[in-house]
Design a protein around this motif. Structure first.
Motif, mmCIF file in Angstrom:
data_model
loop_
_atom_site.group_PDB
_atom_site.id
_atom_site.type_symbol
_atom_site.label_atom_id
_atom_site.label_comp_id
_atom_site.label_asym_id
_atom_site.label_seq_id
_atom_site.Cartn_x
_atom_site.Cartn_y
_atom_site.Cartn_z
ATOM 1 N N ALA A 26 -1.063 8.995 -7.188
ATOM 2 C CA ALA A 26 -0.939 8.308 -8.544
ATOM 3 C C ALA A 26 0.530 8.699 -8.873
ATOM 4 C CB ALA A 26 -1.904 8.805 -9.466
ATOM 5 N N THR A 27 0.972 9.909 -8.715
ATOM 6 C CA THR A 27 2.311 10.122 -8.852
ATOM 7 C C THR A 27 3.289 9.347 -8.235
ATOM 8 O OG1 THR A 27 1.777 12.572 -9.389
ATOM 9 C CG2 THR A 27 4.066 12.162 -8.905
ATOM 10 N N LYS A 28 3.170 8.987 -7.037
ATOM 11 C CA LYS A 28 4.042 8.180 -6.355
ATOM 12 C C LYS A 28 4.109 6.873 -6.763
ATOM 13 C CE LYS A 28 5.454 6.555 -1.699
ATOM 14 N NZ LYS A 28 4.686 6.363 -0.130
ATOM 15 N N ALA A 29 2.910 6.389 -7.093
ATOM 16 C CA ALA A 29 2.740 4.994 -7.774
ATOM 17 C C ALA A 29 3.527 5.017 -9.098
ATOM 18 C CB ALA A 29 1.381 4.726 -7.700
ATOM 19 N N ARG A 30 3.391 6.025 -10.000
ATOM 20 C CA ARG A 30 4.196 5.856 -11.179
ATOM 21 C C ARG A 30 5.461 5.982 -10.883
ATOM 22 N NH1 ARG A 30 -0.352 9.220 -12.693
ATOM 23 N NH2 ARG A 30 0.697 11.016 -12.410
ATOM 24 N N TRP A 31 6.063 6.745 -10.148
ATOM 25 C CA TRP A 31 7.458 6.849 -9.831
ATOM 26 C C TRP A 31 7.898 5.453 -9.200
ATOM 27 C CZ3 TRP A 31 10.484 11.521 -8.205
ATOM 28 C CH2 TRP A 31 10.199 12.568 -8.957
ATOM 29 N N GLY A 59 0.665 -1.320 -0.053
ATOM 30 C CA GLY A 59 -0.024 -0.199 -0.022
ATOM 31 C C GLY A 59 0.803 1.369 0.083
ATOM 32 N N SER A 60 2.285 1.273 0.599
ATOM 33 C CA SER A 60 3.013 2.398 0.370
ATOM 34 C C SER A 60 3.484 2.730 -0.954
ATOM 35 C CB SER A 60 4.152 2.015 1.279
ATOM 36 O OG SER A 60 4.961 1.274 0.685
ATOM 37 N N GLU A 61 2.962 2.107 -2.084
ATOM 38 C CA GLU A 61 3.023 2.774 -3.518
ATOM 39 C C GLU A 61 2.326 4.069 -3.693
ATOM 40 O OE1 GLU A 61 0.882 -1.188 -4.183
ATOM 41 O OE2 GLU A 61 1.987 -0.246 -2.591
ATOM 42 N N ASP A 62 1.101 3.890 -2.795
ATOM 43 C CA ASP A 62 0.090 5.007 -2.916
ATOM 44 C C ASP A 62 0.789 5.993 -1.847
ATOM 45 O OD1 ASP A 62 -2.045 6.594 -3.067
ATOM 46 O OD2 ASP A 62 -3.378 5.184 -2.164
ATOM 47 N N GLN A 63 0.176 7.283 -1.868
ATOM 48 C CA GLN A 63 0.405 8.140 -0.554
ATOM 49 C C GLN A 63 0.092 7.143 0.721
ATOM 50 O OE1 GLN A 63 -0.091 12.384 0.656
ATOM 51 N NE2 GLN A 63 -2.242 11.525 0.725
ATOM 52 N N PHE A 64 0.838 6.965 1.594
ATOM 53 C CA PHE A 64 0.517 6.329 2.939
ATOM 54 C C PHE A 64 0.825 7.071 4.335
ATOM 55 C CE2 PHE A 64 2.325 2.376 5.569
ATOM 56 C CZ PHE A 64 0.956 2.050 6.089
ATOM 57 N N LEU A 65 -0.414 7.384 4.842
ATOM 58 C CA LEU A 65 -0.406 7.948 6.005
ATOM 59 C C LEU A 65 -1.104 7.272 7.249
ATOM 60 C CD1 LEU A 65 -2.205 11.466 4.504
ATOM 61 C CD2 LEU A 65 0.381 10.781 4.998
ATOM 62 N N ALA A 66 -0.068 6.993 8.070
ATOM 63 C CA ALA A 66 -0.500 6.080 9.122
ATOM 64 C C ALA A 66 0.260 6.325 10.416
ATOM 65 C CB ALA A 66 -0.372 4.661 8.766
ATOM 66 N N LEU A 67 -0.385 6.098 11.400
ATOM 67 C CA LEU A 67 0.440 6.230 12.710
ATOM 68 C C LEU A 67 0.899 4.913 13.334
ATOM 69 C CD1 LEU A 67 -1.883 8.973 14.059
ATOM 70 C CD2 LEU A 67 0.251 9.033 13.139
ATOM 71 N N THR A 68 1.219 4.764 14.428
ATOM 72 C CA THR A 68 1.914 3.678 15.154
ATOM 73 C C THR A 68 0.863 2.458 15.361
ATOM 74 O OG1 THR A 68 2.920 4.874 16.803
ATOM 75 C CG2 THR A 68 2.814 2.483 17.312
ATOM 76 N N ASP A 69 1.100 1.161 15.207
ATOM 77 C CA ASP A 69 0.345 -0.091 15.138
ATOM 78 C C ASP A 69 -0.880 0.115 16.295
ATOM 79 O OD1 ASP A 69 0.839 -2.301 17.116
ATOM 80 O OD2 ASP A 69 2.719 -0.946 16.664
ATOM 81 N N ASP A 120 -7.970 -2.627 -5.121
ATOM 82 C CA ASP A 120 -8.511 -2.202 -6.306
ATOM 83 C C ASP A 120 -8.157 -0.645 -6.610
ATOM 84 O OD1 ASP A 120 -9.827 -4.729 -6.748
ATOM 85 O OD2 ASP A 120 -11.762 -4.168 -5.905
ATOM 86 N N HIS A 121 -8.422 -0.157 -5.372
ATOM 87 C CA HIS A 121 -7.799 1.527 -5.619
ATOM 88 C C HIS A 121 -6.341 1.292 -6.235
ATOM 89 C CE1 HIS A 121 -6.807 5.296 -4.459
ATOM 90 N NE2 HIS A 121 -5.875 5.014 -3.653
ATOM 91 N N LEU A 122 -5.422 0.607 -5.390
ATOM 92 C CA LEU A 122 -4.089 0.320 -5.680
ATOM 93 C C LEU A 122 -3.662 0.079 -7.130
ATOM 94 C CD1 LEU A 122 -2.491 -1.682 -2.953
ATOM 95 C CD2 LEU A 122 -2.247 0.954 -3.066
ATOM 96 N N ALA A 123 -4.458 -0.893 -7.722
ATOM 97 C CA ALA A 123 -4.365 -1.177 -9.178
ATOM 98 C C ALA A 123 -4.706 -0.186 -9.995
ATOM 99 C CB ALA A 123 -5.188 -2.424 -9.509
ATOM 100 N N ALA A 124 -5.726 0.787 -9.764
ATOM 101 C CA ALA A 124 -6.149 1.816 -10.743
ATOM 102 C C ALA A 124 -5.212 3.231 -10.341
ATOM 103 C CB ALA A 124 -7.378 2.091 -10.450
ATOM 104 N N LEU A 125 -4.458 3.084 -9.498
ATOM 105 C CA LEU A 125 -3.630 4.290 -9.102
ATOM 106 C C LEU A 125 -2.936 4.919 -10.137
ATOM 107 C CD1 LEU A 125 -2.033 4.060 -5.483
ATOM 108 C CD2 LEU A 125 -3.214 5.984 -6.494
ATOM 109 N N PRO A 126 -2.178 4.336 -10.967
ATOM 110 C CA PRO A 126 -1.277 5.010 -11.884
ATOM 111 C C PRO A 126 -2.014 5.849 -13.123
ATOM 112 C CG PRO A 126 -0.320 2.860 -11.625
ATOM 113 C CD PRO A 126 -1.865 2.772 -10.907
ATOM 114 N N GLN A 127 -3.373 5.760 -13.304
ATOM 115 C CA GLN A 127 -4.110 6.323 -14.034
ATOM 116 C C GLN A 127 -4.550 7.746 -13.524
ATOM 117 O OE1 GLN A 127 -4.496 2.831 -14.106
ATOM 118 N NE2 GLN A 127 -2.800 3.038 -15.473
ATOM 119 N N GLY A 128 -4.326 7.808 -12.147
ATOM 120 C CA GLY A 128 -4.922 9.052 -11.493
ATOM 121 C C GLY A 128 -4.004 10.100 -11.916
ATOM 122 N N ALA A 129 -4.375 11.491 -10.966
ATOM 123 C CA ALA A 129 -3.697 12.701 -11.092
ATOM 124 C C ALA A 129 -3.322 13.204 -9.582
ATOM 125 C CB ALA A 129 -4.785 13.711 -11.809
#
Length: 746
Positions: free
Chosen positions: A666-671, A633-643, A653-662
């Motif tokens: 999406a930028t992080k996923a493409r990179w 999930g960290s190929e996307d913007q990943f905002l999280a605190l301690t476990d 499904d969101h991750l799979a569609a990420l590179p097409q976003g703006a």
């Protein structure tokens, strides 16, 4: 280079709705991302309802909850067909202290005569195995009729404990006294347990894998999976909990000579892996620390320090806070371990001509030595201390002796630790080394890190809060010594903040005046007056770290409850201050709601700066010596605190569609995808460890010489400057800061 060394791993947290079949359906996405190896959390049978798998009940079985052996075989075959290897996370240090553990159940029934008794680290000399499982004192529950006996089991509600085979059906108290175990109130887990546990987690019991039979039986299935070609690498959890980490790794390498092994080892400051350890490297916490330090602005950090001390009134050094935290942990969470160590020290001192110590002198000396230990542990085994260990122990003893009225007993223990002679001395040294690591973990990561909160980006696993920056020469030396086969991580299931949250915190060192403005604005909220200044400071950083994430207000409130209890100042897991926690939750919700309704300009500037820093972190991770580990999930913007916040289920499904976003995710996923493709193309990444770091005001860069041409990864805060070189990829944030990757001539 060993062919099985990954070019990139993808860490997957199984359970919580993700079993082998569900993961198999996502392999196409993972392979297309450019990953070479899946990196799986523990797969062996764990306790009912386990969310993480580290509470293994049966190491000889793959968990049916995940699909069992057949489903794992199918997953491994599909992964292989897509060019993906598998790395398994294994847990040799401990298993579940539960009747669900069949080996432990046999021990409960048969005691020391059980064939499994040698598997567990139990002090039978202290008497029957203590089970601190009662919600009330034994005598009260007995009087209330809470216990019964049937079918060879002692029963209490849903709990059934095996009775000894020769138990006669008579008076319940007499039956209880005749067992190989003793039920006691849960309060006694503080200082009354008789088994070695993982840190202060009484529900996990230490395993004696130093015994060849125990090693073989706990690892038989692991060996089978590797030898059948289903598994291509191993990650060893909590290596420092073992009696002899070097010996363990050597045995593992002998059994699996062509299998790379990574170790979860927290290296403190300038500590390095022992030369005698046959490993591919660590899991990479020290790399995450380096990246954050490189990107932290030193001048801004000093401004933050001034503000923090003015607002909170905290004038302590981190060292002082850590020392106090260690004292508190030894008095409470690890009181049982210290008591055991003092008793073992007494046995180790029998016959000494140096001193004739009493129990308080031994307790004082053991306490002082534990508090002075600056890293997880030394590695003395079988009476052999290396020169480095002798120097470390001498340093520890010298510091520990300061302030003592007499250091005679302490010096006697120093001599024993360096050169144990007989069995009792070996036992003391072994346990001392195991406890020192538990103490540092609990006191630094889980206590002082929630008390000394100047700059939370540096309050991370494997990091030092008082060493939040780094100079270029030190960073270059680190990279020069890095192993090409070591992991480079930025997020895990254990990091205190996720990678993008951490970069938002790094951003406040760049723009401290904007953080001050947010703090001043939040302080005007009516509910702010019910939260102390130190927790306001902590909460504002945490709110910045998670703002914009799904359910941010509720997650921040849950995190504040954990943070206040981990700090162990006014609220505790065993005695929470619910009013203070509720006030913090209300303040957190108010801050998040205010920011969501109308994001203030300082917040917008901090988030813009954090985006360029996050992409820089990604770039550095991809080009540093070693290979990148991507937390699911960290190929996307990943905002999280301690476990458990950083272990929430991901939306595949969101991750799979990420590179097409703006958006930024999406930028992080493409990179991520493009950088992994570059790593596949440039195999020299896997063969060279050279790298140069440049850190100047407003610019941070890593240069890799790949033979004939150089790769330049750089971040710049200079809005007027152009990035150097032939750009492969670049990004300019809304605040004008830039990040890019370029080819340069050598």
């Amino acid at each position: 280079m060993t062919p099985s060394i990954p070019t990139a791993t993808y860490r997957v947290q199984l359970r919580d709705g993700l079993d082998f079949d569900a993961l198999e359906s996502r392999l196409g996405y993972i392979a297309q991302l450019g990953i070479s190896h899946l990196y799986l959390s523990p797969i062996f049978t764990a306790g009912s309802g386990s969310t993480h798998g580290y509470d293994i009940t049966d190491p000889s079985q793959i968990d049916p909850v995940l699909g069992g052996l057949d489903s794992f075989r199918a997953l491994a075959k599909s992964a292989h067909d897509m060019g993906l290897g598998i790395i398994l996370d294994i847990v040799p240090n401990h298993t579940a202290f539960s009747t669900e553990n069949p080996w432990l159940a046999d021990v409960l029934r048969r005691g020391p005569s059980s064939r499994y008794a040698p598997h567990f680290d139990i002090d039978w000399q202290a008497g029957p195995l203590v089970l601190p499982w009662l919600p009330e004192p034994f005598e009260k529950m007995l009087a209330d009729g809470a216990f019964s006996i049937s079918d060879g089991m002692w029963r209490m509600g849903d709990l059934a404990i095996p009775l000894a085979e020769d138990t006669e059906d008579c008076d319940l108290r007499a039956v209880h006294q005749a067992q190989h175990w003793r039920l006691v109130h849960s309060d006694l887990d503080r200082d009354g347990i008789t088994h070695r546990r993982f840190f202060n987690v009484t529900g996990l019991i230490g395993m004696r894998v130093e015994d060849p039979r125990v090693f073989t039986e706990t690892h038989a299935l692991i060996f089978d999976l590797v030898r059948q070609g289903l598994v291509q690498g191993l990650r060893v959890d909590h290596i420092d909990g073992l009696v002899d980490p070097a010996g363990y790794l050597q045995h593992l390498a002998q059994e699996l000579p062509d299998t790379p092994i990574w170790v979860e080892k927290i290296l403190v400051r300038d500590e390095t892996l022992p030369d005698a350890w046959p490993t591919a490297g660590t899991t990479g916490y020290e790399a995450a620390r380096l990246i954050a330090r490189m990107l932290t602005d030193g001048d801004g950090l000093q401004n933050l320090d001034d503000s923090w001390r003015r607002v909170t009134g905290n004038d302590h050094s981190f060292h002082a806070e850590l020392t106090q935290s260690k004292t508190d942990i030894l008095d409470n969470e690890l009181a049982a371990e210290r008591r055991q160590l003092a008793d073992m020290a007494a046995d180790a001192c029998v016959g000494s001509t140096m001193a004739q110590p009493g129990p308080e002198s031994l307790r004082e000396a053991v306490t002082a030595l534990l508090i002075a230990m600056p890293r997880y542990r030394s590695y003395v085994f079988d009476g052999q201390a290396s020169d480095d260990d002798r120097a470390l122990i001498a340093q520890v003893a010298d510091q520990a002796a300061q302030g003592l009225r007499s250091d005679t007993v302490l010096r006697m223990l120093q001599a024993i630790i360096c050169a144990p002679d007989f069995e009792a001395q070996h036992a003391f040294v072994t346990r001392f080394q195991q406890v020192s690591g538990a103490l540092l973990a609990k006191s630094q990561e889980d206590t002082a890190g929630f008390r000394w909160t100047r700059f939370l980006a540096a309050n991370e696993v494997g990091a030092e809060p008082d060493e939040a920056t780094v100079i270029a020469s030190e960073a270059t030396r680190f990279l020069a010594s890095a192993s090409p086969s070591g992991m480079v991580l930025t997020s895990t299931h254990d990091t205190k903040r996720s990678e993008d949250s951490r970069m938002r915190l790094v951003a406040i060192s760049h723009l401290p005046q904007d953080f001050d403005a947010l703090l001043a604005d939040a302080a005007k909220l009516p509910c702010a007056s019910h939260v102390t200044p130190d927790w306001q400071w902590y909460l504002l950083q945490s709110a910045l770290a998670i703002h914009g994430a799904e359910d941010a207000g509720d997650r921040l409130a849950q995190h504040m409850e954990k943070a206040m209890r981990e700090a162990k100042l006014t609220s505790f897991w065993t005695n929470p201050d619910e009013n203070a926690e509720a006030a913090a939750a209300a303040f957190g919700h108010a801050v998040i709601d205010r920011w969501q309704a109308r994001p203030p300009k300082p917040l917008q500037r901090l988030i813009a700066r954090a985006q360029s820093l996050s992409l820089s972190q990604l770039l550095f991770k991809m080009v540093m010596p070693g290979f990148p580990d991507i937390y699911r999930g960290s190929e996307d913007q990943f905002l999280a605190l301690t476990d458990p916040d950083n272990r929430r289920a991901v939306n595949w499904d969101h991750l799979a569609a990420l590179p097409q976003g703006a958006d930024f995710g999406a930028t992080k996923a493409r990179w991520t995808r493009d950088l992994l493709q570059l790593r596949h193309q440039e195999t020299r990444f896997l063969q060279r460890a050279d790298a140069q770091v440049q850190i100047t005001s407003g610019r941070v860069a890593i240069t890799r010489d790949l033979g004939g041409r150089c790769l330049l990864a750089q971040w710049s805060g200079d809005v007027t400057a152009d990035l150097s070189g032939q750009q492969i990829m670049s990004f300019r944030a809304d605040d004008g800061s830039q990040v890019g990757l370029a080819w340069m001539q050598s």
